[in-house]
Design a protein around this motif. Structure first.
Motif, PDB file in Angstrom:
ATOM      1  N   SER A 265       0.826  -1.212   0.000  1.00  0.00           N
ATOM      2  CA  SER A 265       0.000   0.000   0.000  1.00  0.00           C
ATOM      3  C   SER A 265       0.860   1.262   0.000  1.00  0.00           C
ATOM      4  O   SER A 265       0.442   2.300  -0.539  1.00  0.00           O
ATOM      5  CB  SER A 265      -0.927   0.007   1.215  1.00  0.00           C
ATOM      6  OG  SER A 265      -0.196   0.220   2.417  1.00  0.00           O
ATOM      7  N   GLN A 266       2.058   1.189   0.573  1.00  0.00           N
ATOM      8  CA  GLN A 266       2.924   2.361   0.625  1.00  0.00           C
ATOM      9  C   GLN A 266       3.425   2.773  -0.753  1.00  0.00           C
ATOM     10  O   GLN A 266       3.770   3.933  -0.973  1.00  0.00           O
ATOM     11  CB  GLN A 266       4.115   2.087   1.551  1.00  0.00           C
ATOM     12  CG  GLN A 266       3.754   1.851   2.999  1.00  0.00           C
ATOM     13  CD  GLN A 266       2.983   2.996   3.607  1.00  0.00           C
ATOM     14  OE1 GLN A 266       3.402   4.143   3.530  1.00  0.00           O
ATOM     15  NE2 GLN A 266       1.849   2.691   4.215  1.00  0.00           N
ATOM     16  N   MET A 267       3.445   1.841  -1.700  1.00  0.00           N
ATOM     17  CA  MET A 267       3.889   2.177  -3.040  1.00  0.00           C
ATOM     18  C   MET A 267       2.910   3.117  -3.740  1.00  0.00           C
ATOM     19  O   MET A 267       3.299   3.939  -4.579  1.00  0.00           O
ATOM     20  CB  MET A 267       4.081   0.897  -3.875  1.00  0.00           C
ATOM     21  CG  MET A 267       5.218   0.008  -3.372  1.00  0.00           C
ATOM     22  SD  MET A 267       6.834   0.843  -3.313  1.00  0.00           S
ATOM     23  CE  MET A 267       6.967   1.217  -1.552  1.00  0.00           C
ATOM     24  N   PHE A 268       1.616   3.037  -3.385  1.00  0.00           N
ATOM     25  CA  PHE A 268       0.630   3.955  -3.935  1.00  0.00           C
ATOM     26  C   PHE A 268       0.914   5.377  -3.447  1.00  0.00           C
ATOM     27  O   PHE A 268       0.851   6.339  -4.225  1.00  0.00           O
ATOM     28  CB  PHE A 268      -0.782   3.519  -3.527  1.00  0.00           C
ATOM     29  CG  PHE A 268      -1.307   2.335  -4.276  1.00  0.00           C
ATOM     30  CD1 PHE A 268      -2.313   2.482  -5.223  1.00  0.00           C
ATOM     31  CD2 PHE A 268      -0.798   1.061  -4.057  1.00  0.00           C
ATOM     32  CE1 PHE A 268      -2.801   1.389  -5.921  1.00  0.00           C
ATOM     33  CE2 PHE A 268      -1.273  -0.033  -4.751  1.00  0.00           C
ATOM     34  CZ  PHE A 268      -2.282   0.134  -5.692  1.00  0.00           C
ATOM     35  N   LEU A 269       1.209   5.500  -2.158  1.00  0.00           N
ATOM     36  CA  LEU A 269       1.536   6.815  -1.614  1.00  0.00           C
ATOM     37  C   LEU A 269       2.845   7.331  -2.196  1.00  0.00           C
ATOM     38  O   LEU A 269       2.992   8.531  -2.451  1.00  0.00           O
ATOM     39  CB  LEU A 269       1.638   6.742  -0.094  1.00  0.00           C
ATOM     40  CG  LEU A 269       0.397   6.296   0.667  1.00  0.00           C
ATOM     41  CD1 LEU A 269       0.621   6.460   2.161  1.00  0.00           C
ATOM     42  CD2 LEU A 269      -0.821   7.087   0.235  1.00  0.00           C
ATOM     43  N   PHE A 270       3.795   6.433  -2.401  1.00  0.00           N
ATOM     44  CA  PHE A 270       5.082   6.830  -2.980  1.00  0.00           C
ATOM     45  C   PHE A 270       4.866   7.434  -4.367  1.00  0.00           C
ATOM     46  O   PHE A 270       5.445   8.479  -4.698  1.00  0.00           O
ATOM     47  CB  PHE A 270       6.000   5.617  -3.055  1.00  0.00           C
ATOM     48  CG  PHE A 270       7.374   5.929  -3.587  1.00  0.00           C
ATOM     49  CD1 PHE A 270       8.257   6.709  -2.864  1.00  0.00           C
ATOM     50  CD2 PHE A 270       7.781   5.419  -4.820  1.00  0.00           C
ATOM     51  CE1 PHE A 270       9.524   6.989  -3.348  1.00  0.00           C
ATOM     52  CE2 PHE A 270       9.045   5.692  -5.307  1.00  0.00           C
ATOM     53  CZ  PHE A 270       9.916   6.478  -4.571  1.00  0.00           C
ATOM     54  N   ALA A 271       4.022   6.801  -5.171  1.00  0.00           N
ATOM     55  CA  ALA A 271       3.733   7.322  -6.505  1.00  0.00           C
ATOM     56  C   ALA A 271       3.101   8.711  -6.422  1.00  0.00           C
ATOM     57  O   ALA A 271       3.477   9.634  -7.162  1.00  0.00           O
ATOM     58  CB  ALA A 271       2.801   6.364  -7.246  1.00  0.00           C
ATOM     59  N   PHE A 272       2.147   8.893  -5.516  1.00  0.00           N
ATOM     60  CA  PHE A 272       1.467  10.176  -5.342  1.00  0.00           C
ATOM     61  C   PHE A 272       2.447  11.264  -4.917  1.00  0.00           C
ATOM     62  O   PHE A 272       2.446  12.378  -5.462  1.00  0.00           O
ATOM     63  CB  PHE A 272       0.355  10.022  -4.303  1.00  0.00           C
ATOM     64  CG  PHE A 272      -0.379  11.288  -3.975  1.00  0.00           C
ATOM     65  CD1 PHE A 272      -1.357  11.782  -4.818  1.00  0.00           C
ATOM     66  CD2 PHE A 272      -0.095  11.980  -2.808  1.00  0.00           C
ATOM     67  CE1 PHE A 272      -2.046  12.945  -4.516  1.00  0.00           C
ATOM     68  CE2 PHE A 272      -0.773  13.150  -2.491  1.00  0.00           C
ATOM     69  CZ  PHE A 272      -1.755  13.631  -3.347  1.00  0.00           C
ATOM     70  N   LEU A 273       3.316  10.961  -3.958  1.00  0.00           N
ATOM     71  CA  LEU A 273       4.207  11.969  -3.393  1.00  0.00           C
ATOM     72  C   LEU A 273       5.386  12.291  -4.301  1.00  0.00           C
ATOM     73  O   LEU A 273       5.805  13.450  -4.397  1.00  0.00           O
ATOM     74  CB  LEU A 273       4.697  11.506  -2.022  1.00  0.00           C
ATOM     75  CG  LEU A 273       3.603  11.428  -0.948  1.00  0.00           C
ATOM     76  CD1 LEU A 273       4.124  10.713   0.287  1.00  0.00           C
ATOM     77  CD2 LEU A 273       3.106  12.813  -0.597  1.00  0.00           C
TER      78      LEU A 273
END
Length: 410
Positions: A265-273
């Motif tokens: 799930s953290q990879m989704f946030l990484f893409a956004f940020l």
């Protein structure tokens, strides 16, 4: 920067030189500061499991972190416009060091709150004076200088998902204490910056006549300036609440919706940020070419349809849409700061502190508000409603154009 408060010393030729060494160091320190700050929301999935915290309690943690920056940044910005404080930079990061150390060993929810307050205080001290250092080192390239400085911070924030996946998931809460190393490095670098900074300023008293002449005396213009500033702050509110919803709660949504692990799930946030950091860097040059108002308007409404449909698509599409919306939405991050500074010339630190501090404050309120909403109506519906916030960007139509803004002071 208010030149009545600080004047760069040295020969005129030197004043026109861009000091890249200082810019890259302050950009790196911004990265370290914001990556440490980003550890806190990155820990939410870990804390939720280890301490059994509710979404409301997680929102209170984020609120405690950001509200200090919201209150203190404008105050420090105003103080720095009058009298710069070079050694406030390493002192601020020392608060952060103790805060992140306390977070790693906090035995209870209350101690977590105390620790994040220290981190928030350190961040509040760092940002206005860090922005001033970038201004002083810019020479004739102020846009480039601010881009280097701001992208450092956003890159640091973008590291949060990787921090979670690589450090916090395997090591748990204690893993946060490792970031005292990053804080110590930042303190050392900022001590060097403070020495450079203090050698290039002289202290004077009172505002210069040149700055006084730029204060609008026409009542109609004064009223328009106030309305425009309120509009800018409201647009920051919409952007901050949306980014707060994504950074604090989207990981939980992705875990439930797509059956992902915490690490995935953290990879989704990484893409956004990461996309947001690229957007921040791109926004300034685009605003120079197409106008600040146009970029602010496009940034908000351009992201709106993408953010609205993201909760309804499969995981792969959501990953892509989050990256696109992050890039578009954050095009306006530095542009809103510059727009506010041009609304009220001569108050560089005050406007930077107000706009960035307001973003922190709205992020704080968004964290607790959306956390409470998630507890009441459920996380899926909360994420869906959050996706409609960028539509408030339509209000950017009512901002004065760049030409009109310039005409007020000419």
């Amino acid at each position: 920067m208010n030149q009545s408060a600080a004047v760069i010393q040295g020969a005129p030729k030197r004043e026109e030189t861009t000091t890249y060494k200082i810019l890259f160091i302050i950009g790196l320190c911004h990265l370290l500061n914001d990556s440490i700050q980003a550890v806190i929301p990155a820990m939410f999935p870990v804390l939720e499991k280890s301490m059994g915290l509710s979404f409301t309690q997680l929102g209170l943690i984020a609120f405690s972190l950001n509200i200090v920056s919201s209150i203190m940044q404008p105050v420090i910005g105003m103080m720095a416009d009058r009298k710069p404080m070079p050694f406030a930079l390493p002192i601020g990061l020392t608060f952060t060091l103790f805060g992140i150390l306390g977070l790693g060993f906090a035995p209870s929810f209350e101690w977590i709150i105390v620790s994040v307050l220290l981190v928030g205080l350190g961040s509040a001290i760092f940002h206005p004076e860090g922005s001033r250092v970038a201004y002083m080192a810019a020479g004739p390239r102020r846009g480039l200088a601010q881009s280097i400085y701001q992208v450092g911070g956003n890159t640091g924030s973008a590291l949060a998902p990787l921090i979670t996946a690589l450090i916090l998931v395997p090591l748990g809460q204690r893993g946060a204490s490792l970031f005292t190393i990053a804080a110590a490095i930042a303190v050392g670098l900022l001590s060097y910056i403070a020495i450079w900074y203090s050698r290039r300023i002289i202290w004077t008293k009172g505002p210069s006549k040149a700055k006084k002449s730029k204060v609008p005396v026409n009542n109609a213009v004064s009223k328009a300036v106030k309305i425009s500033l309120l509009l800018i702050l409201f647009l920051i509110f919409a952007r901050s609440w949306y980014t707060s919803g994504i950074t604090n709660y989207y990981a939980f949504y992705a875990i439930d919706q797509y059956a992902l692990t915490i690490r995935e799930s953290q990879m989704f946030l990484f893409a956004f940020l990461v996309a947001g950091a690229l957007g921040t860097f791109s926004g300034g040059p685009l605003a120079d070419r197409f106008g600040k108002k146009n970029i602010i308007f496009f940034s908000m409404l351009g992201a709106a349809p993408i953010s609205a449909v993201t909760p309804f698509v499969p995981a792969a599409a959501a990953f892509i849409l989050l990256a696109i919306s992050g890039f578009i939405l954050m095009l306006s991050f530095s542009v809103t700061v510059v727009y506010a500074q041009e609304l009220i010339p001569g108050k560089i630190g005050t406007m930077a502190g107000l706009t960035v501090g307001f973003a922190f404050g709205m992020g704080a309120l968004g964290s607790i508000g959306l956390g409470y909403l998630a507890d009441v109506i459920g996380l899926p519906l909360t994420i869906i409603l959050t996706g409609f916030l960028p539509f408030l960007g339509v209000l950017a139509l009512f901002l004065p154009s760049d030409k009109k803004l310039a005409s007020w002071y000419n």
